[in-house]
Design a protein around this motif. Structure first.
Motif, PDB file in Angstrom:
ATOM      1  N   ASN A  30     -24.569  -7.767 -44.817  1.00 14.19           N
ATOM      2  CA  ASN A  30     -24.808  -7.008 -43.589  1.00 14.19           C
ATOM      3  C   ASN A  30     -25.438  -7.905 -42.525  1.00 14.19           C
ATOM      4  OD1 ASN A  30     -23.952  -4.657 -44.923  1.00 14.19           O
ATOM      5  ND2 ASN A  30     -26.006  -4.329 -45.717  1.00 14.19           N
ATOM      6  N   PHE A  81     -15.354  -2.463 -33.686  1.00 18.14           N
ATOM      7  CA  PHE A  81     -16.309  -1.758 -34.529  1.00 18.14           C
ATOM      8  C   PHE A  81     -17.212  -0.888 -33.675  1.00 18.14           C
ATOM      9  CE2 PHE A  81     -15.249  -5.769 -36.508  1.00 18.14           C
ATOM     10  CZ  PHE A  81     -14.954  -5.401 -37.812  1.00 18.14           C
ATOM     11  N   PHE A 131     -20.921   1.318 -34.320  1.00 11.68           N
ATOM     12  CA  PHE A 131     -22.011   1.624 -35.241  1.00 11.68           C
ATOM     13  C   PHE A 131     -23.021   2.517 -34.534  1.00 11.68           C
ATOM     14  CE2 PHE A 131     -20.331  -2.506 -36.476  1.00 11.68           C
ATOM     15  CZ  PHE A 131     -20.081  -2.307 -37.823  1.00 11.68           C
ATOM     16  N   PHE A 159     -29.666  -2.513 -34.979  1.00  9.85           N
ATOM     17  CA  PHE A 159     -28.539  -1.935 -35.705  1.00  9.85           C
ATOM     18  C   PHE A 159     -28.248  -2.815 -36.914  1.00  9.85           C
ATOM     19  CE2 PHE A 159     -27.979  -0.741 -31.325  1.00  9.85           C
ATOM     20  CZ  PHE A 159     -27.391   0.510 -31.337  1.00  9.85           C
ATOM     21  N   THR A 160     -28.134  -2.232 -38.093  1.00  9.71           N
ATOM     22  CA  THR A 160     -27.692  -2.967 -39.273  1.00  9.71           C
ATOM     23  C   THR A 160     -26.248  -2.578 -39.532  1.00  9.71           C
ATOM     24  OG1 THR A 160     -29.918  -3.041 -40.168  1.00  9.71           O
ATOM     25  CG2 THR A 160     -28.113  -3.433 -41.715  1.00  9.71           C
ATOM     26  N   THR A 161     -25.379  -3.584 -39.603  1.00 13.30           N
ATOM     27  CA  THR A 161     -23.946  -3.338 -39.686  1.00 13.30           C
ATOM     28  C   THR A 161     -23.358  -3.921 -40.958  1.00 13.30           C
ATOM     29  OG1 THR A 161     -23.400  -5.374 -38.527  1.00 13.30           O
ATOM     30  CG2 THR A 161     -23.777  -3.430 -37.171  1.00 13.30           C
ATOM     31  N   VAL A 205     -18.515  -6.650 -40.700  1.00 14.64           N
ATOM     32  CA  VAL A 205     -18.146  -7.371 -39.483  1.00 14.64           C
ATOM     33  C   VAL A 205     -17.924  -8.838 -39.845  1.00 14.64           C
ATOM     34  CG1 VAL A 205     -18.824  -8.029 -37.147  1.00 14.64           C
ATOM     35  CG2 VAL A 205     -19.501  -5.794 -38.051  1.00 14.64           C
TER      36      VAL A 205
END
Length: 109
Positions: free
Chosen positions: A14, A49, A51, A71-73, A76
């Motif tokens: 992530n 993307f 989020f 933001f933790t994604t 990607v």
């Protein structure tokens, strides 16, 4: 929106993005991070993307807004992305250069 930063990947792959917004956004507002791969590849459509920021607990003034959001994604791939933020449906603007969108961008490790 000031330039976004992308931190290193965690153990699960992530990436955490930090974005500073002016004006600050209310804790009850819906905020979405939008990423679009740039430059677009010639052999496929660019990756995109979205989020959503998780709900934030309500607070009384002066603590009822945030100007720095994290933001933790997941999912990607490494690369360069145009970055926008959508607050309650209103999107930050992209810059143009030579007839194509040019920024702001963020590099994902």
């Amino acid at each position: 929106m000031k330039p976004a930063t992308a931190g290193p990947r965690d153990g699960d792959g992530n990436v955490t993005f930090t974005i500073t917004l002016t004006p600050p956004v209310g804790k009850q507002q819906r905020v979405v991070l939008l990423l679009d791969e740039t430059p677009p590849p010639v052999n496929r459509s660019p990756l995109s993307f979205a989020f959503a920021l998780p709900a934030r607990p309500a607070a009384l003034p002066p603590n009822d807004t945030d100007d720095v959001l994290t933001f933790t994604t997941a999912g990607v791939p490494a690369g360069t992305y145009l970055v926008r933020v959508q607050v309650d449906g209103a999107e930050s603007q992209l810059a143009m250069s030579g007839g194509v969108f040019s920024g702001p961008t963020v590099t994902v490790p």
